[in-house]
Each structure stands twice: as structure tokens, then as C-alpha cells.
Scaffold this active site. Structure first.
Site, short mmCIF file in Angstrom:
data_model
loop_
_atom_site.label_atom_id
_atom_site.label_comp_id
_atom_site.label_asym_id
_atom_site.label_seq_id
_atom_site.Cartn_x
_atom_site.Cartn_y
_atom_site.Cartn_z
N LYS A 61 -0.87 -0.04 -2.68
CA LYS A 61 -1.35 -1.16 -1.88
C LYS A 61 -2.84 -1.39 -2.10
CE LYS A 61 -0.86 -2.67 2.99
NZ LYS A 61 -0.33 -2.23 4.31
N SER A 139 2.52 -5.61 6.49
CA SER A 139 1.50 -6.12 5.60
C SER A 139 1.65 -5.68 4.15
CB SER A 139 0.12 -5.68 6.11
OG SER A 139 -0.01 -4.26 6.07
N SER A 163 4.15 -1.97 8.93
CA SER A 163 3.75 -2.62 7.68
C SER A 163 4.44 -2.10 6.43
CB SER A 163 2.23 -2.52 7.50
OG SER A 163 1.58 -3.41 8.37
#
Length: 432
Positions: A61, A139, A163
Site C-alpha cells: 500500500k 482504503s 480498510s
């Protein structure tokens, strides 16, 4: 199951990342580095290296430090930030195990939404709905899409209120959030220092568990294969089932039926305290209060216009939260954990729908009111595990309909037992 790969596998992964349906998955591509690491992996293999994950592609990420690159967390605000002087420890552990990092994946700016939209780098489209322009969830949006598209068999993300699990559920893959202190967050740009967890998205529970063992701080307890008749699950009846879409109801019913048909015990559990969560967070929330502390200098410098307006509004809300409200939130959370722990003693895991709806279209969220309502609903269920300081995993429900995730959750430190339970449950669901 993840197996060692070769330079040709990396070439295939990078070619897959070039496809039109992979647009906006990455914020940073490391093609040259990936090919070089893959060649080194091939050389190690020729020298009879026993590294289990030699040459396996992985994505991380955009909030993880990669040496020589600014850590941007899905934002253009930090494009001119100092370059990281070393990889985040989690990335170092992956590389030592033989993984090849393809690049950093897109995310909601500063990880502050469960929907996955990003106005700066574009929004990765949900692969489960070709040509429908539906959200991936967030996310860790690019992380889930990179696995769902087959670019990489595993992705590393973070989870503050769902997330990892939300995008895994909406994209039809598996997402594991360990206990918050199981994996170091050094070198990871924070949203909430209280709730943030580092975790894994993959195709199966087994793959999540294997990668968890690579990146965790300490060895865990031995995991065993649990026969279904030894598994006792609590199907939560309150709060998390409110407003479920018909597709989610059908998928959850089918999943529970499959577990019971396979011999697992599923019993209804009433957890009245869950209904008190909105009141618990009325004065303050951990993400908003702690994010404001991190971003205050940028906002004071007049740089609010560089943020996603929907994200900066949530960050600014933290500035209005009082110290007293924050302290009371800490106390209420402790009481909440204690109350739930008492009621679920004897259960192997709690069970609930990861997200109460299927992925909506991006166009349906153009209105701010619709966006914030969907975001609150997306985060509602998964946030329970973070507030409990627990561990949780989202597994795809069986069936031919749109992706729906089933969550299994347990208390803090029960990660390895939860993974054993989830492995057995996923086997039952795959046989449904």
C-alpha cells in the site's frame, strides 16, 4: 497456495498491471527493480536456495516506506516529502523471504475512507463488475484489486476500521486484519495510532496466514486443522445486520447453511453493547482526533486545498474534539472490550457480514451526502473489530452473485486460532 516464482512470473505480473482494467491500481511502479530482484531470485534458486517465496510478486500500500521514494499515502500533498532512507520493516521482511515488490498500490487519501475513491490518482475499478464502474472499497483499494486481477497473489495493506476487509469483501478476495500489535507499524504513515493494523489480502486464508508468518513481529502459537464439529461461532444479531441488502442476506444465509451442513455450530448472539458504538464516539473518534494531530501543521500552513475535500473535512473534525472527550473515549472503549469479552467466552469467533451492501457505482456517490452515508455504512461493521482491539478476517461467501464477505472476528491475541477456524470455514464455503 503461494509458491516460488521466476523472472517470467514477474514479467507476466507486470504485463497484467499494464492492462486497461488495472488502471489506477498503482501509485508507484517498480518494474526495473522488480525484474532485477526476480533475476536475483532465479540465481538464488539455481544455487538451491530454500526460500519459500522466492520470486513471488507482492504489492504494498502507498503508506509504506520504500527506500528512495517519498511516502505519499494516496495524496499529492506529500509528493515533495523527504525520500525514505530505508524500507519499512514489513517490506524488509518480505524481501528477505524472497518476495518481489512490484510497486505501491493506490488507496483512499491518507486511508480515511472505506470506499476507495481517490481524486488524485484515480479510483481502481472493482474487477467483479466489468464495465460497471463500481467502487473497490477502501482504503486499501489498489491492494485488493491487484489480487483480484491476478497481478499479485498477495498484497500488504493497513486496516483502521475495515480498510483491508472492506475492499477484500467487495472485490471477492480474502482480507486479514491481525491484532494491532502483532505487526510493527514502523515506516507506515499513520491514520490512527490507536487503531491502525498492518494486514494481508490474498486469495485464501492459507495464503494470508503464510504471509502473516513472514511479516509478524513474533512467532505465534501452532495452528491446527480444526474439524468443523469443534468450531463454535456466534452469529451476531444486533447492529451489524441492520440494513443489509437482499444480496447480502442471501449470501450470508447460504454461508451459514454451508457451515452448519458441514458440522459447524452457529448460534445467535445478542451483543447489545454494539448499539452503543455511535454514542461511544459522539464526543471523539480515534481516527479523526489522531489524524488531526498528524495533519495540523499542513492545515495551519494553508495547504487544505491540496487534500481530497471529503478527506480533509473528516480530518478537520478532529480539531474540534476535546481532550476530555478523547479521554472519555478511551475509558468507554475499555469498558466495551470488557463487556464483549465476558459475553463471548467459549466462542471460537464471532460472525457477521463484512459490508451490508454490494459495491455501489462510483457515479452514485457523486453527491457528498450519498458518499458520507455510504462510507459510514461501509465502515460500521468492520470498525467493531478495531474497537475491540481484536483480529478479524473477511472470507468470500459462496454463490454466483456479486461478492459478499463474511467476517470472522476474535479478541486480541487470538490471531492464530482465528486463522485455524477461518481455514476450516473457508473449506466448508468452497464446498458449498
Amino acid at each position: 497456495m503461494i509458491t516460488a516464482a521466476s523472472r517470467s512470473s514477474i514479467d507476466t505480473a507486470l504485463l497484467r498491471a499494464d492492462a486497461a482494467d488495472a488502471a489506477s491500481v498503482f501509485t508507484l511502479r517498480l518494474d526495473s527493480d522488480a525484474r532485477a530482484f526476480a533475476e536475483a531470485a532465479d540465481a538464488r534458486r539455481a544455487a538451491r536456495s530454500r526460500a519459500r517465496f522466492l520470486g513471488v510478486p507482492v504489492t504494498v500500500k502507498d503508506n509504506f516506506d520504500l527506500m528512495g521514494h517519498a511516502t505519499t499515502a494516496g495524496s499529492t500533498l506529500l509528493a515533495d516529502a523527504p525520500k525514505a532512507r530505508r524500507d519499512a520493516p514489513v517490506v524488509e521482511r518480505l524481501r528477505r523471504a524472497g518476495f518481489v515488490v512490484l510497486g505501491r498500490t493506490n488507496m483512499t487519501e491518507f486511508a480515511f475512507s472505506g470506499l476507495g475513491l481517490n481524486p488524485h490518482f484515480g479510483t481502481p475499478l472493482n474487477p467483479a463488475f466489468p464495465d460497471e464502474q463500481r467502487i473497490p472499497g477502501g482504503s486499501s483499494s489498489g491492494a485488493a484489486v491487484s489480487v483480484a486481477l491476478g497481478i499479485a497473489p498477495v498484497a500488504i495493506g493497513t486496516d483502521t476500521g475495515g480498510s483491508i476487509r472492506i475492499p477484500a469483501a467487495l472485490c471477492g478476495v480474502t482480507g486479514f486484519k491481525p491484532s494491532a500489535d502483532a505487526i510493527t507499524r514502523e515506516g507506515v504513515l499513520p491514520l490512527s495510532t490507536t487503531l491502525d493494523s498492518v494486514g494481508v489480502i490474498a486469495r485464501s486464508v492459507g495464503d494470508c496466514a503464510a504471509v502473516f508468518d513472514v511479516i509478524r513481529d513474533r512467532p505465534g502459537l501452532p495452528r491446527t486443522t480444526l474439524p468443523p464439529r469443534r468450531i463454535r461461532l456466534g452469529l451476531v444479531q444486533t447492529y451489524v445486520r441492520d440494513g443489509m441488502a437482499p444480496e447480502v442476506v442471501r449470501a450470508m444465509d447460504a454461508a451459514v447453511s454451508a457451515i452448519e451442513a458441514g458440522g459447524g455450530l452457529v448460534e445467535p448472539v445478542e451483543l447489545a453493547e454494539l448499539a452503543d458504538i455511535p454514542a461511544m464516539m459522539q464526543e471523539a473518534t480515534f481516527p479523526a482526533a489522531e489524524a488531526f494531530a498528524w495533519h495540523e501543521a499542513f492545515l495551519s500552513a494553508g495547504r487544505a486545498g491540496e487534500y481530497d475535500p471529503r478527506v480533509v473535512a473528516r480530518i478537520r473534525a478532529g480539531g474540534a474534539m476535546s481532550a476530555g472527550g478523547y479521554v472519555r473515549l478511551l475509558a468507554r472503549r475499555r469498558a466495551f472490550i470488557d463487556a464483549i469479552a465476558t459475553q463471548i467466552a467459549g466462542l471460537d469467533a464471532l460472525l457477521w457480514p463484512t459490508v451490508p451492501f454490494i459495491a455501489p457505482t462510483i457515479a452514485s456517490l457523486a453527491d457528498d451526502a450519498a458518499y458520507h452515508a455510504a462510507n459510514a455504512q461501509a465502515l460500521r461493521n468492520s470498525t467493531v473489530a478495531n474497537l475491540l482491539d481484536g483480529c478479524a478476517i473477511s472470507i468470500p461467501c459462496p454463490g454466483d452473485g456479486p461478492p459478499v464477505g463474511l467476517t470472522l472476528a476474535a479478541l486480541h491475541g487470538r490471531d492464530d486460532h482465528l486463522l485455524s477456524v477461518a481455514t476450516s470455514v473457508q473449506s466448508l464455503l468452497k464446498g458449498a
